[in-house]
Design a protein around this motif. Structure first.
Motif, PDB file in Angstrom:
ATOM      1  N   UNK A 186       0.923  -1.234   0.038  1.00  0.00           N
ATOM      2  CA  UNK A 186      -0.162  -0.085   0.018  1.00  0.00           C
ATOM      3  C   UNK A 186       0.958   1.215  -0.232  1.00  0.00           C
ATOM      4  N   UNK A 187       0.534   2.058  -1.081  1.00  0.00           N
ATOM      5  CA  UNK A 187       1.445   3.399  -1.197  1.00  0.00           C
ATOM      6  C   UNK A 187       0.241   4.417  -0.586  1.00  0.00           C
ATOM      7  N   UNK A 188       0.753   5.587  -0.146  1.00  0.00           N
ATOM      8  CA  UNK A 188       0.035   6.563   0.602  1.00  0.00           C
ATOM      9  C   UNK A 188      -0.456   7.333  -0.673  1.00  0.00           C
ATOM     10  N   UNK A 189       0.408   7.333  -1.967  1.00  0.00           N
ATOM     11  CA  UNK A 189       0.132   8.181  -3.091  1.00  0.00           C
ATOM     12  C   UNK A 189       0.363   7.556  -4.061  1.00  0.00           C
ATOM     13  N   UNK A 190      -0.235   7.773  -5.390  1.00  0.00           N
ATOM     14  CA  UNK A 190       0.149   7.147  -6.498  1.00  0.00           C
ATOM     15  C   UNK A 190       1.621   7.705  -6.950  1.00  0.00           C
ATOM     16  N   UNK A 191       2.487   6.770  -7.710  1.00  0.00           N
ATOM     17  CA  UNK A 191       3.797   7.009  -7.995  1.00  0.00           C
ATOM     18  C   UNK A 191       4.063   6.549  -9.342  1.00  0.00           C
ATOM     19  N   UNK A 192       4.854   7.371 -10.062  1.00  0.00           N
ATOM     20  CA  UNK A 192       5.460   6.819 -11.335  1.00  0.00           C
ATOM     21  C   UNK A 192       6.874   6.134 -11.206  1.00  0.00           C
ATOM     22  N   UNK A 193       6.494   4.757 -11.208  1.00  0.00           N
ATOM     23  CA  UNK A 193       7.586   3.953 -10.872  1.00  0.00           C
ATOM     24  C   UNK A 193       7.573   2.410 -11.129  1.00  0.00           C
ATOM     25  N   UNK A 194       8.675   1.680 -11.135  1.00  0.00           N
ATOM     26  CA  UNK A 194       8.540   0.172 -11.609  1.00  0.00           C
ATOM     27  C   UNK A 194       8.146  -0.289 -10.075  1.00  0.00           C
ATOM     28  N   UNK A 195       7.298  -1.157 -10.023  1.00  0.00           N
ATOM     29  CA  UNK A 195       6.917  -1.907  -8.732  1.00  0.00           C
ATOM     30  C   UNK A 195       6.742  -3.368  -9.040  1.00  0.00           C
ATOM     31  N   UNK A 196       7.748  -4.197  -8.267  1.00  0.00           N
ATOM     32  CA  UNK A 196       7.739  -5.323  -8.270  1.00  0.00           C
ATOM     33  C   UNK A 196       7.695  -6.180  -6.947  1.00  0.00           C
ATOM     34  N   UNK A 197       7.152  -7.310  -6.828  1.00  0.00           N
ATOM     35  CA  UNK A 197       6.681  -7.785  -5.618  1.00  0.00           C
ATOM     36  C   UNK A 197       7.177  -9.083  -5.471  1.00  0.00           C
ATOM     37  N   UNK A 198       7.796  -9.337  -4.260  1.00  0.00           N
ATOM     38  CA  UNK A 198       8.366 -10.677  -4.067  1.00  0.00           C
ATOM     39  C   UNK A 198       8.816 -11.746  -5.085  1.00  0.00           C
ATOM     40  N   UNK A 199       9.942 -11.006  -5.476  1.00  0.00           N
ATOM     41  CA  UNK A 199      10.801 -12.093  -6.570  1.00  0.00           C
ATOM     42  C   UNK A 199      11.016 -13.453  -6.100  1.00  0.00           C
ATOM     43  N   UNK A 200      11.281 -14.265  -6.875  1.00  0.00           N
ATOM     44  CA  UNK A 200      11.386 -15.661  -6.969  1.00  0.00           C
ATOM     45  C   UNK A 200      12.784 -15.919  -7.564  1.00  0.00           C
ATOM     46  N   UNK A 201      13.838 -16.491  -6.824  1.00  0.00           N
ATOM     47  CA  UNK A 201      15.165 -16.933  -7.093  1.00  0.00           C
ATOM     48  C   UNK A 201      15.416 -18.352  -7.200  1.00  0.00           C
ATOM     49  N   UNK A 202      16.058 -18.815  -8.271  1.00  0.00           N
ATOM     50  CA  UNK A 202      16.476 -20.104  -8.533  1.00  0.00           C
ATOM     51  C   UNK A 202      17.979 -20.094  -7.911  1.00  0.00           C
ATOM     52  N   UNK A 203      18.229 -21.267  -7.304  1.00  0.00           N
ATOM     53  CA  UNK A 203      19.700 -21.240  -7.024  1.00  0.00           C
ATOM     54  C   UNK A 203      20.493 -21.688  -8.284  1.00  0.00           C
ATOM     55  N   UNK A 204      21.780 -21.144  -8.569  1.00  0.00           N
ATOM     56  CA  UNK A 204      22.386 -21.247  -9.727  1.00  0.00           C
ATOM     57  C   UNK A 204      22.297 -22.522 -10.510  1.00  0.00           C
ATOM     58  N   UNK A 205      22.169 -22.705 -11.682  1.00  0.00           N
ATOM     59  CA  UNK A 205      22.141 -23.911 -12.539  1.00  0.00           C
ATOM     60  C   UNK A 205      23.267 -23.876 -13.395  1.00  0.00           C
TER      61      UNK A 205
END
Length: 632
Positions: free
Chosen positions: A498-517
């Motif tokens: 939740x943001x208190x105001x709209x913003x012109x930005x890139x927003x990315x949530x809860x990234x997933x990471x694989x261990x190196x293959x």
């Protein structure tokens, strides 16, 4: 100079994003009728592509136009090019939505015009391999842009593949493709609107013909931009002359260089020896025009893209088993590309108002019988265990998932620590669960600080939840909930920002990471991109997939995946090493894939974007949600 074959496809669209309902009559009079008059006065064969929705609107606003269109089709001067009921971005919607879109569009064509088109124009020229399988059910041929597939496959394609129609590969089938060209249609637009001279334009056409292009798509874009301005951009040039007169001059001049055919007549010249996979593991979904024209504009940019797409998925879940065509037409209308991008506030509010009627409040579960579990906050970690499994979360990093073990063997996802990879470009920590907000105005905000109000509870014998709050700034708060179910072999994250105001930005949530293959493994990923079948892509030894990186300061992402049924898998050879399920009815993100080669391994991550900035973004949303499950 050898004579060429030319073809024209004018795109009619009365759902045009930036055009209000009260402007439709003006558009019809200034752009639609003049094209018909131009076709007649120059005696030029022309393709006209329009959706079933646009045809219904034309009946409502101008029955005379429909009558004249019928006459020109019957005369052989005009060919109807199929679109569907609405202009929908096929690779980012579910398979059934794509099928319904074509079925209902064809019904309107048959009812109003009495015909079934044999050639289809891919909506917004957005392509995935699945589109071949979908469209082959309904048409003989598709029209798709040449420039971007050629650019991403330039190391293995020859330019001569674009000289004539070719064969496009799907997942399970293949079909002819008639090429369109962004360069050619943009040059046509510039000349028609007096930004280029006819002499310069004809010199360019000569160069194409001399190179070997035998069949040239002279125009394959919007008709509404001639003698009318839709108002999408502040930079739209003013109308300085009758642009339809300019177009007549262009067409008549081109007849000295070749003849105009209908698109279906071009099909007889298909080179069946050129069979092409238009996509690439780095770009499984192809978008037309220059790089700023990214997949994000229809998914998580525009006016509340993430929100309206989430509502659309909810509505779809509610009506997908129903046969009511009116319900489907309304869903298709509001899932159309023109209710994203440059849409007006009135149109967007109409769409949201309708879609909300078919949305149910999502309940995660109250967990009333959950029992609190004590943990040592000083350690900075929480580890929960069953007889066979254990999972560790990092309190000091916003409740990121550090690792999961099965029988004391580490599974291939979690967090990658600083120093595990060789290249300095990878000299950082990479977590599962990271949320970022990036803008050139304020820099980068993350949730990689200590989580507050952390709770750990046991729900069942081998089921737990971990909950906490992250403060990314004084105006940004994140509520993160992990549900760990060892019996079902899955971990689910529910993330609300939740943001208190709209913003012109890139927003990315809860990234997933694989261990190196390891690079020398047969590493792959698979998902559905608008089709019935999964699309599987093997990642070459030095293949970079960089959807997460900005193209410029004005465009924050570069491609993406459809994942249209929510399932995304990774594997090595015949083995699956990680499976994700994105609950799009809870929150519908754009899935961005990163695969960065290191010395002898890959760094592979999945980002769940809820907002990207580009030329269409009008920030309005302040609450974002996503949920996905990790199966092991």
């Amino acid at each position: 100079m050898k004579k060429a074959k030319f073809y024209l496809i004018f795109h009619y669209n009365l759902a045009f994003s930036s055009i209000e309902e009260e402007q439709l009559t003006q558009v019809i009079n200034k752009s639609y009728f003049p094209l018909l008059e131009t076709i007649k006065s120059t005696n030029t064969k022309t393709g006209i592509e329009l959706s079933g929705y646009t045809l219904e609107k034309l009946i409502e606003y101008s029955p005379l136009f429909v009558d004249e269109l019928k006459v020109l089709i019957k005369s052989g001067l005009v060919e109807l090019i199929g679109s569907g009921y609405q202009q929908i971005i096929g690779p980012i919607v579910p398979y059934l939505v794509n099928v319904k879109n074509q079925q209902l569009g064809l019904k309107v064509y048959k009812r109003v015009l009495g015909i079934k088109p044999s050639v289809a124009f891919l909506n917004e020229q957005v392509f995935s391999k699945s589109m071949v399988d979908v469209y082959k059910k309904f048409y003989d041929c598709i029209c798709m842009e040449w420039n971007n597939p050629y650019s991403i496959n330039a190391s293995s394609w020859d330019e001569s593949f674009g000289f004539a129609p070719a064969i496009a590969k799907g997942v399970k089938s293949q079909m002819p493709v008639i090429w369109t060209s962004s360069i050619l249609f943009q040059q046509f637009q510039r000349t028609a609107t007096a930004l280029n001279t006819l002499e310069n334009y004809l010199s360019m056409i000569e160069r194409f013909i001399n190179k070997g292009y035998k069949y040239l798509p002279i125009y394959s874009s919007d008709v509404e931009i001639f003698n009318f301005r839709p108002g999408r951009f502040h930079t739209e040039n003013t109308i300085v002359s009758n642009e339809w007169e300019n177009i007549k001059k262009i067409i008549l001049a081109l007849k000295n260089y070749g003849e105009f055919l209908l698109p279906s007549e071009i099909l007889q010249f298909v080179n069946k020896n050129v069979v092409l996979d238009l996509t690439h593991p780095s770009q499984p979904i192809i978008v037309k025009k220059q790089p700023k024209y990214s997949l994000s504009r229809w998914s998580v940019a525009g006016l509340g893209g993430h929100y309206i797409n989430t509502l659309s998925h909810n509505c779809y879940e509610n009506i997908k088993a129903k046969a009511d065509n009116n319900l489907w037409k309304n869903l298709l209308k509001f899932w159309g590309s023109d209710y994203r991008t440059h849409t007006t506030l009135n149109k967007w509010q109409d769409a949201v108002g309708y879609l909300k009627k078919y949305n149910c409040e999502y309940k995660i579960g109250d967990f009333l019988d959950a029992k609190p579990i004590d943990f040592d906050k000083q350690v900075g970690k929480i580890t929960i265990k069953s007889k066979q499994y254990s999972a560790t979360f990092l309190i000091t990093k916003g409740l990121a998932l550090e690792s999961v073990y099965k029988n004391k063997k580490k599974l291939l996802f979690g967090s990658v620590n600083h120093g595990e990879l060789d290249y300095i470009s990878h000299g950082a920590d990479y977590y599962t669960g990271t949320t970022t907000i990036e803008s050139c105005q304020f820099g980068r905000l993350t949730n990689l600080s200590e989580a507050r109000s952390v709770e750990v509870k046991k729900i069942g014998e081998n089921k737990f939840f971990i909950k906490g709050t992250n403060y990314l700034s004084d105006w940004t708060i994140e509520e993160k909930l992990w549900v760990v179910d060892f019996d079902s072999k899955k971990i689910v994250v529910y993330d609300t920002l939740e943001l208190s105001k709209p913003t012109k930005a890139s927003i990315r949530m809860s990234a997933f990471t694989l261990l190196p293959v390891n690079k020398n493994s047969k590493f792959w990923y698979a998902c559905k991109n608008g089709g019935y079948y999964k699309e599987k892509f093997f990642i070459g030894k030095n293949t970079s997939i960089l959807h997460h990186l900005p193209i410029s300061i004005l465009q924050s992402s570069n491609g993406g995946l459809g994942v249209t049924n929510g399932h995304l898998s990774f594997g090595i050879g015949k083995s699956t090493i990680a499976k994700l399920f994105i609950d799009r009815a809870y929150g519908s993100p754009l899935v961005l894939l990163q695969n960065s080669p290191d010395h002898d391994k890959y760094l592979t991550r999945v980002f769940f974007s809820v907002q990207e900035f580009d030329d269409t973004l009008k920030p309005t949303t302040t609450k974002f949600k996503i949920s996905y499950s990790i199966f092991f």
